[in-house]
Design an enzyme around this catalytic site. Structure first.
Site, PDB file in Angstrom:
ATOM      1  N   THR A   1      -6.368   8.178  -9.578  1.00  0.00           N
ATOM      2  CA  THR A   1      -5.498   7.109  -9.716  1.00  0.00           C
ATOM      3  C   THR A   1      -6.505   5.788 -10.056  1.00  0.00           C
ATOM      4  O   THR A   1      -7.474   5.583  -9.318  1.00  0.00           O
ATOM      5  CB  THR A   1      -4.642   6.666  -8.531  1.00  0.00           C
ATOM      6  OG1 THR A   1      -3.662   7.604  -8.348  1.00  0.00           O
ATOM      7  CG2 THR A   1      -3.807   5.183  -8.506  1.00  0.00           C
TER       8      THR A   1
ATOM      9  N   HIS B   1       2.778  17.485  -8.415  1.00  0.00           N
ATOM     10  CA  HIS B   1       1.744  17.092  -7.236  1.00  0.00           C
ATOM     11  C   HIS B   1       2.615  17.242  -6.133  1.00  0.00           C
ATOM     12  O   HIS B   1       3.502  16.540  -5.775  1.00  0.00           O
ATOM     13  CB  HIS B   1       1.813  15.573  -7.700  1.00  0.00           C
ATOM     14  CG  HIS B   1       0.756  14.907  -6.726  1.00  0.00           C
ATOM     15  ND1 HIS B   1      -0.143  15.567  -5.707  1.00  0.00           N
ATOM     16  CD2 HIS B   1      -0.071  13.636  -7.051  1.00  0.00           C
ATOM     17  CE1 HIS B   1      -1.095  14.512  -5.218  1.00  0.00           C
ATOM     18  NE2 HIS B   1      -0.768  13.347  -5.816  1.00  0.00           N
TER      19      HIS B   1
ATOM     20  N   ASN C   1      -1.387  15.257  -0.712  1.00  0.00           N
ATOM     21  CA  ASN C   1      -2.005  13.795  -0.542  1.00  0.00           C
ATOM     22  C   ASN C   1      -0.877  13.123   0.280  1.00  0.00           C
ATOM     23  O   ASN C   1      -0.836  11.867   0.253  1.00  0.00           O
ATOM     24  CB  ASN C   1      -2.407  13.260  -1.594  1.00  0.00           C
ATOM     25  CG  ASN C   1      -3.561  14.112  -2.303  1.00  0.00           C
ATOM     26  OD1 ASN C   1      -3.409  14.389  -3.302  1.00  0.00           O
ATOM     27  ND2 ASN C   1      -4.587  14.110  -1.427  1.00  0.00           N
TER      28      ASN C   1
ATOM     29  N   TYR D   1       2.446  12.860  -0.302  1.00  0.00           N
ATOM     30  CA  TYR D   1       3.488  12.312  -1.176  1.00  0.00           C
ATOM     31  C   TYR D   1       4.631  13.181  -1.098  1.00  0.00           C
ATOM     32  O   TYR D   1       5.086  13.948  -0.268  1.00  0.00           O
ATOM     33  CB  TYR D   1       3.106  12.214  -2.812  1.00  0.00           C
ATOM     34  CG  TYR D   1       2.157  11.444  -2.785  1.00  0.00           C
ATOM     35  CD1 TYR D   1       2.066   9.736  -2.432  1.00  0.00           C
ATOM     36  CD2 TYR D   1       0.654  11.548  -3.257  1.00  0.00           C
ATOM     37  CE1 TYR D   1       0.914   8.893  -2.281  1.00  0.00           C
ATOM     38  CE2 TYR D   1      -0.383  10.761  -3.361  1.00  0.00           C
ATOM     39  CZ  TYR D   1      -0.293   9.638  -2.871  1.00  0.00           C
ATOM     40  OH  TYR D   1      -1.410   8.670  -2.871  1.00  0.00           O
TER      41      TYR D   1
ATOM     42  N   ASN E   1      -2.238   9.538   4.238  1.00  0.00           N
ATOM     43  CA  ASN E   1      -0.877   9.195   4.315  1.00  0.00           C
ATOM     44  C   ASN E   1      -0.065   9.540   5.501  1.00  0.00           C
ATOM     45  O   ASN E   1       1.234   9.822   5.668  1.00  0.00           O
ATOM     46  CB  ASN E   1       0.068   9.195   3.101  1.00  0.00           C
ATOM     47  CG  ASN E   1      -0.428   8.456   1.924  1.00  0.00           C
ATOM     48  OD1 ASN E   1      -0.561   7.275   2.026  1.00  0.00           O
ATOM     49  ND2 ASN E   1      -0.558   9.196   0.814  1.00  0.00           N
TER      50      ASN E   1
END
Length: 386
Positions: A25, A180, A183, A185, A240
């Site tokens: 990112t 994805h 991480n 999400y 996260n």
């Protein structure tokens, strides 16, 4: 180390080496609209020496956005922007997959359609701060808010968001897509017991918590064909605010179930990486979890997390993985494969330019040939900050 530089057949694609550029990112899309630009196209083309580039995480809907200035792949303008990127990579002799992204709870009403709450499997807020832009367009960090728990009736709609992103990735000229599911999400939130406290068909036992991921993968394979679809997981990841009560059972089950799709690859983020830092004390369960995944998954395995040339060669030679993904090393070394091949020193990245801004810290890192004076230094003229 020579194994890094052998050809590899990935589904219908022949990779020129086993070095993968991991998704990174950079928050440099054009505003308004989160649209890729010529600047992004040049950035990716500079790194086309990788066997495969996996694009930065790319939101499949506005609901899926979690950070300011990240690119999307859900509007015609975004598709046109990505066409610039894929054309530049292909002209430079590279291959590129799009990473399809929905952040789930890792967002803020300022980024959501009509200021709505972010969505998640359960109404549990993550710790930390959301990265948004204020009314003047300046970056701002604000506390996360408790998300809205998704109704079971919304699951097909979520799957269709991934389908829409997958079809748009085709229109944009990508060579394939990566789902994805890492991480912290959305799909990872459904997988992990700490973030999924549902009591319906999408919560509880691992079979239920894996259900949405498998539905998404099946639907995306229906668009692309399985040989052009990958999946990214981060077992034992804590980024996260993530965690699971029995990660070996969870990710062993997921790896086994993914065999049915005959995917291009499974991409595993090893638990030495937490956010933007390499942890000094990796989770002691890591060895058992990764061994279980390797045993259970019968297809191509990519690993990522703190690799250098020596460690990558050892992982390939020992059968630990088939391909090695490099992340931060690619930020400052557009010619990373060549540097690894000849054993050259690496440029060091500047963390101050990781996110947002213009060409500084993005396009201006020199290649070996440029440092030797054999080619002109990078020309970053004509590009304005996003």
């Amino acid at each position: 180390m020579t194994a890094l530089f052998t050809l590899f057949q990935l589904g219908p694609l022949t990779l020129k080496n086993r070095i993968i550029m991991a998704p990174l990112t950079r928050s440099r899309s054009q505003q308004p609209g989160n649209i890729p630009t010529r600047m992004n196209a040049l950035y990716y083309a500079q790194r086309a020496g990788a066997g495969l580039i996996i694009s930065e995480a790319t939101q499949i809907s506005q609901q899926g956005q979690g950070y300011a200035w990240t690119p999307g792949i859900h509007t015609p303008e975004q598709v046109a922007g990505w066409q610039l990127v894929t054309a530049a990579v292909h002209e430079a002799g590279g291959l590129i997959f799009a990473q399809l992204w929905h952040v789930g709870r890792v967002s803020h009403p300022a980024l959501q359609p009509d200021g709505q709450l972010p969505v998640a499997p359960s109404a549990i807020a993550p710790g930390g701060l959301a990265f948004i832009a204020d009314e003047s367009g300046a970056p701002q960090l604000v506390p996360f808010v408790p998300p809205r728990a998704l109704a079971i009736e919304e699951m097909p709609y979520l799957v269709q968001q991934y389908v829409h992103g997958a079809k748009n990735a085709q229109a944009a000229g990508f060579d394939g897509v990566e789902v994805h599911a890492a991480n912290g999400y959305l799909l990872d939130q459904f997988l992990n017991s700490s973030t999924n406290q549902r009591e319906d068909a999408y919560g509880g036992p691992v079979e239920n918590r894996a259900r949405l991921l498998l539905e998404v993968v099946e639907a995306v394979c229906g668009v692309w064909g399985a040989g052009r679809v990958g999946v990214r997981l981060s077992p034992l990841g804590t980024f996260n605010d993530m965690g699971d009560a029995d990660p070996e059972a969870l990710f062993g089950h997921v790896a086994e179930r993914l065999n049915a799709f005959e995917l291009a690859y499974l991409h595993v983020v090893e638990p030495v990486i937490a956010g933007n830092a390499t942890t000094e004390t990796p989770d002691p369960r890591a060895g058992a979890v990764l061994k279980r995944i390797r045993e259970n998954y019968r297809g191509t395995l990519i690993v990522c997390g703190g690799y250098d040339a020596a460690k990558a060669g050892a992982a390939l030679g020992g059968g630990r993985a088939d391909l090695i993904a490099f992340g931060r090393a690619f930020l400052a070394n557009p010619d990373l494969p060549e540097r690894l091949r000849v054993g050259a020193a690496l440029n060091l990245p500047d963390p101050n330019t990781f996110y947002g801004g213009g060409p500084q810290g993005y396009l201006d890192y020199p290649t070996l040939a440029q440092q030797r004076g054999e080619q002109p230094m990078p020309d970053c003229g004509g590009f304005e900050p996003a």
